[in-house]
Design a protein around this motif. Structure first.
Motif, PDB file in Angstrom:
ATOM      1  N   LEU A 246       0.775  -4.456   3.606  1.00 18.23           N
ATOM      2  CA  LEU A 246       0.483  -5.311   2.456  1.00 18.23           C
ATOM      3  C   LEU A 246      -0.993  -5.687   2.463  1.00 18.23           C
ATOM      4  O   LEU A 246      -1.547  -6.022   3.510  1.00 18.23           O
ATOM      5  CB  LEU A 246       1.342  -6.575   2.488  1.00 18.23           C
ATOM      6  N   ALA A 247      -1.604  -5.631   1.292  1.00 21.09           N
ATOM      7  CA  ALA A 247      -3.023  -5.974   1.159  1.00 21.09           C
ATOM      8  C   ALA A 247      -3.170  -7.047   0.092  1.00 21.09           C
ATOM      9  O   ALA A 247      -2.424  -7.065  -0.889  1.00 21.09           O
ATOM     10  CB  ALA A 247      -3.828  -4.732   0.771  1.00 21.09           C
ATOM     11  N   TRP A 248      -4.137  -7.934   0.283  1.00 22.04           N
ATOM     12  CA  TRP A 248      -4.428  -8.978  -0.698  1.00 22.04           C
ATOM     13  C   TRP A 248      -5.355  -8.429  -1.775  1.00 22.04           C
ATOM     14  O   TRP A 248      -6.357  -7.781  -1.463  1.00 22.04           O
ATOM     15  CB  TRP A 248      -5.090 -10.175  -0.016  1.00 22.04           C
ATOM     16  N   ARG A 249      -5.026  -8.716  -3.034  1.00 18.98           N
ATOM     17  CA  ARG A 249      -5.882  -8.326  -4.155  1.00 18.98           C
ATOM     18  C   ARG A 249      -5.984  -9.498  -5.121  1.00 18.98           C
ATOM     19  O   ARG A 249      -5.009 -10.215  -5.344  1.00 18.98           O
ATOM     20  CB  ARG A 249      -5.306  -7.120  -4.897  1.00 18.98           C
ATOM     21  N   ALA A 250      -7.157  -9.635  -5.716  1.00 18.12           N
ATOM     22  CA  ALA A 250      -7.356 -10.684  -6.720  1.00 18.12           C
ATOM     23  C   ALA A 250      -6.435 -10.425  -7.905  1.00 18.12           C
ATOM     24  O   ALA A 250      -6.243  -9.279  -8.310  1.00 18.12           O
ATOM     25  CB  ALA A 250      -8.808 -10.711  -7.172  1.00 18.12           C
ATOM     26  N   SER A 251      -5.874 -11.488  -8.444  1.00 17.03           N
ATOM     27  CA  SER A 251      -5.024 -11.388  -9.627  1.00 17.03           C
ATOM     28  C   SER A 251      -5.769 -11.994 -10.806  1.00 17.03           C
ATOM     29  O   SER A 251      -6.329 -13.085 -10.688  1.00 17.03           O
ATOM     30  CB  SER A 251      -3.712 -12.137  -9.421  1.00 17.03           C
ATOM     31  N   PRO A 252      -5.754 -11.322 -11.962  1.00 18.50           N
ATOM     32  CA  PRO A 252      -6.372 -11.929 -13.147  1.00 18.50           C
ATOM     33  C   PRO A 252      -5.568 -13.135 -13.641  1.00 18.50           C
ATOM     34  O   PRO A 252      -6.063 -13.936 -14.420  1.00 18.50           O
ATOM     35  CB  PRO A 252      -6.401 -10.799 -14.173  1.00 18.50           C
ATOM     36  N   GLY A 253      -4.311 -13.264 -13.209  1.00 22.29           N
ATOM     37  CA  GLY A 253      -3.519 -14.453 -13.533  1.00 22.29           C
ATOM     38  C   GLY A 253      -2.823 -14.444 -14.876  1.00 22.29           C
ATOM     39  O   GLY A 253      -2.187 -15.426 -15.243  1.00 22.29           O
ATOM     40  N   ALA A 254      -2.912 -13.352 -15.619  1.00 23.65           N
ATOM     41  CA  ALA A 254      -2.237 -13.286 -16.914  1.00 23.65           C
ATOM     42  C   ALA A 254      -0.766 -12.925 -16.709  1.00 23.65           C
ATOM     43  O   ALA A 254      -0.423 -12.156 -15.819  1.00 23.65           O
ATOM     44  CB  ALA A 254      -2.904 -12.261 -17.813  1.00 23.65           C
ATOM     45  N   GLY A 255       0.090 -13.496 -17.533  1.00 19.63           N
ATOM     46  CA  GLY A 255       1.509 -13.195 -17.442  1.00 19.63           C
ATOM     47  C   GLY A 255       2.266 -13.755 -18.618  1.00 19.63           C
ATOM     48  O   GLY A 255       1.670 -14.186 -19.611  1.00 19.63           O
TER      49      GLY A 255
ATOM     50  N   VAL B 259       6.528  -8.329   4.988  1.00 11.37           N
ATOM     51  CA  VAL B 259       6.926  -6.988   4.562  1.00 11.37           C
ATOM     52  C   VAL B 259       7.172  -6.971   3.056  1.00 11.37           C
ATOM     53  O   VAL B 259       7.462  -7.990   2.441  1.00 11.37           O
ATOM     54  CB  VAL B 259       8.197  -6.484   5.297  1.00 11.37           C
ATOM     55  N   CYS B 260       7.090  -5.782   2.484  1.00 10.63           N
ATOM     56  CA  CYS B 260       7.328  -5.586   1.053  1.00 10.63           C
ATOM     57  C   CYS B 260       8.811  -5.759   0.750  1.00 10.63           C
ATOM     58  O   CYS B 260       9.661  -5.152   1.405  1.00 10.63           O
ATOM     59  CB  CYS B 260       6.866  -4.188   0.653  1.00 10.63           C
ATOM     60  N   ARG B 261       9.117  -6.561  -0.245  1.00 12.50           N
ATOM     61  CA  ARG B 261      10.496  -6.784  -0.654  1.00 12.50           C
ATOM     62  C   ARG B 261      11.079  -5.517  -1.301  1.00 12.50           C
ATOM     63  O   ARG B 261      12.272  -5.276  -1.254  1.00 12.50           O
ATOM     64  CB  ARG B 261      10.560  -7.954  -1.634  1.00 12.50           C
TER      65      ARG B 261
ATOM     66  N   GLU C 161       0.813  -1.208   0.000  1.00 13.16           N
ATOM     67  CA  GLU C 161       0.000   0.000   0.000  1.00 13.16           C
ATOM     68  C   GLU C 161       0.851   1.264   0.000  1.00 13.16           C
ATOM     69  O   GLU C 161       0.325   2.358  -0.165  1.00 13.16           O
ATOM     70  CB  GLU C 161      -0.966  -0.019   1.180  1.00 13.16           C
ATOM     71  N   ASP C 162       2.178   1.127   0.167  1.00 13.42           N
ATOM     72  CA  ASP C 162       3.057   2.295   0.147  1.00 13.42           C
ATOM     73  C   ASP C 162       3.725   2.500  -1.209  1.00 13.42           C
ATOM     74  O   ASP C 162       3.765   3.613  -1.717  1.00 13.42           O
ATOM     75  CB  ASP C 162       4.115   2.186   1.247  1.00 13.42           C
ATOM     76  N   CYS C 163       4.240   1.426  -1.820  1.00 11.05           N
ATOM     77  CA  CYS C 163       4.966   1.593  -3.102  1.00 11.05           C
ATOM     78  C   CYS C 163       4.242   0.941  -4.277  1.00 11.05           C
ATOM     79  O   CYS C 163       4.720   1.002  -5.405  1.00 11.05           O
ATOM     80  CB  CYS C 163       6.395   1.060  -2.991  1.00 11.05           C
TER      81      CYS C 163
END
Length: 133
Positions: free
Chosen positions: A56-65, A47-49, A35-37
């Motif tokens: 850190l917050a959980w968000r759904a991923s569309p899964g494309a890559g 923690v954020c790498r 939520e910071d960077c």
């Protein structure tokens, strides 16, 4: 004597790995986002790498890559691939690419995530057919 030291809510309840696994059990593919960077991260952590933030917050991923790196493992039971997939959100994860011969997986191949259900669900990828997205 009662402690007055502040507590860290990151250690209350299930940890990030358990939260990720629970989402998969529910059929949801999620990634942590700072939520910071705004960096997306995998594997789950406290923690954020990128910036070290604990927000850190959980968000759904569309899964494309797309396949970032790949190798073919040769085994008596048959060949299989191991791939690093860079998701559209920027996080990278190790998995395999199904639906294509192990030695046909190439860097840059567009793929889509799928959850393999079970007691210990996991994510695999399949190629995205050209002309679809």
């Amino acid at each position: 004597m009662e402690s007055t030291a502040p507590t860290d809510p990151r250690f209350d309840g299930p940890g990030p790995d358990a939260q990720y696994r629970q989402a998969l059990l529910e059929g949801r593919f999620v990634l942590q986002h700072c939520e910071d960077c705004s960096a997306a991260r995998f594997p789950p952590a406290l923690v954020c790498r990128n910036c070290g933030s604990a927000r850190l917050a959980w968000r759904a991923s569309p899964g494309a890559g797309e396949v970032y790196a790949t190798t073919t493992v040769r085994d008596r039971a048959g060949d299989y691939n191991v791939a690093i997939v860079e998701l559209e959100q920027g996080a990278r994860m190790m998995s395999r690419i199904d639906g294509i011969a192990a030695d046909a997986v190439r860097m840059g191949l567009q793929v889509q995530a799928h959850i393999v259900p079970g007691d210990e669900p996991f994510v695999v990828f399949t190629p995205i057919a050209e002309g679809t997205a």
